[in-house]
Design an enzyme around this catalytic site. Sequence first.
Site, PDB file in Angstrom:
ATOM      1  N   HIS A   1      46.611  29.224  45.665  1.00  0.00           N
ATOM      2  CA  HIS A   1      45.440  29.360  44.801  1.00  0.00           C
ATOM      3  C   HIS A   1      45.145  28.083  44.017  1.00  0.00           C
ATOM      4  CE1 HIS A   1      42.316  31.610  42.823  1.00  0.00           C
ATOM      5  NE2 HIS A   1      42.830  31.408  41.624  1.00  0.00           N
TER       6      HIS A   1
ATOM      7  N   TYR B   1      37.578  38.020  32.903  1.00  0.00           N
ATOM      8  CA  TYR B   1      38.096  39.325  33.333  1.00  0.00           C
ATOM      9  C   TYR B   1      37.263  40.510  32.843  1.00  0.00           C
ATOM     10  CZ  TYR B   1      41.710  36.223  34.780  1.00  0.00           C
ATOM     11  OH  TYR B   1      42.353  35.187  35.387  1.00  0.00           O
TER      12      TYR B   1
ATOM     13  N   ASP C   1      38.402  28.902  41.155  1.00  0.00           N
ATOM     14  CA  ASP C   1      38.678  30.210  40.585  1.00  0.00           C
ATOM     15  C   ASP C   1      37.364  30.752  40.000  1.00  0.00           C
ATOM     16  OD1 ASP C   1      40.912  32.148  39.810  1.00  0.00           O
ATOM     17  OD2 ASP C   1      40.145  31.666  37.828  1.00  0.00           O
TER      18      ASP C   1
END
Length: 313
Positions: free
Chosen positions: A290, A230, A102
């Site tokens: 994922h 983010y 990730d």
Amino acid sequence: MENIEHKHVDVKGLKLHVAQIGSGPKVVVFLHGFPEIWYTWRHQMLAVANNGYRAIAFDFRGYGLSDQPAEPEKATFQDLIDDIIGVLDSLGIDKAFLVGKDFGAIPAYLVSAVQPERVSGVVTLGVPFILPGPSAIKNHLLPKGFYISRWQELGRAEADFGRFDVKTVIRNIYTLFSRSEVPIASDDQEIMDLFDPSVPLPPWFSEQDLSVYASLYEKSGFRYALQVPYRTLPVDIGITDPKATAPALLIMGEKDYVLNFPGMEDYIRSGEVKKFVPDLDIIFLKEGNHFVHEQNPEQVNELIIAFLDKHSV
């Protein structure tokens, strides 16, 4: 798991939590994503240690048992690069393989680009090479309820997550993000509202696993995690024309929702990603999602160990 040792090391005034197992000069450093933590690598750490490698996984600053920086809102991906180099220095390691999942993939490649002498090879799962900056993720090509867009709004995810206890937030994210669809909320929803309470945990993720994750995020909260990755994804950290020249392997699940980001699958399959990572092999796992390293650990472990063995001196 009981043979994994835990300690803290000092990196730029912060104490970072490090888990390790195995010994010897061949070192593998595992880098987690979100909502993961060092524990996400439990299967891989044991496997590589059993094959003659020293396995290290740490909690990035602001995550789990590592210290929080004083001003998380000023953090960028440069801090994660500093964490990796700092952990290597603190443990007296000159060179290591980096395995990132990730957002952990981003600093793995960037360390390889800016300090290539420290990196024996790079393996990433779920995310290819991405350079932080305004064009890192094409939010504008997805509906405004795209989860990254929502989590980049100051206060919005805090309010959304704050309706639930930490364990419920982790459960919801793990369940939602195991699907192949990109999480997108409608105008009258928040991201946590996308979760169907009747859906069980994935079969490869136990209640015990969930409890471990929850206990670590109860310690750290989500404040730093929402900043990095983010809210700092669009921030240019001053790296120009990067080339990650170390041998590299990208493992993608065919059912990973990231492949449905605008342009992402073509970027990988066309080989455009090799402009930045020229010595890159790419492997797609048919049923992988994922969290493929937890979903299919034996298959992923075989791929990682074959890569390590091929490129170990």
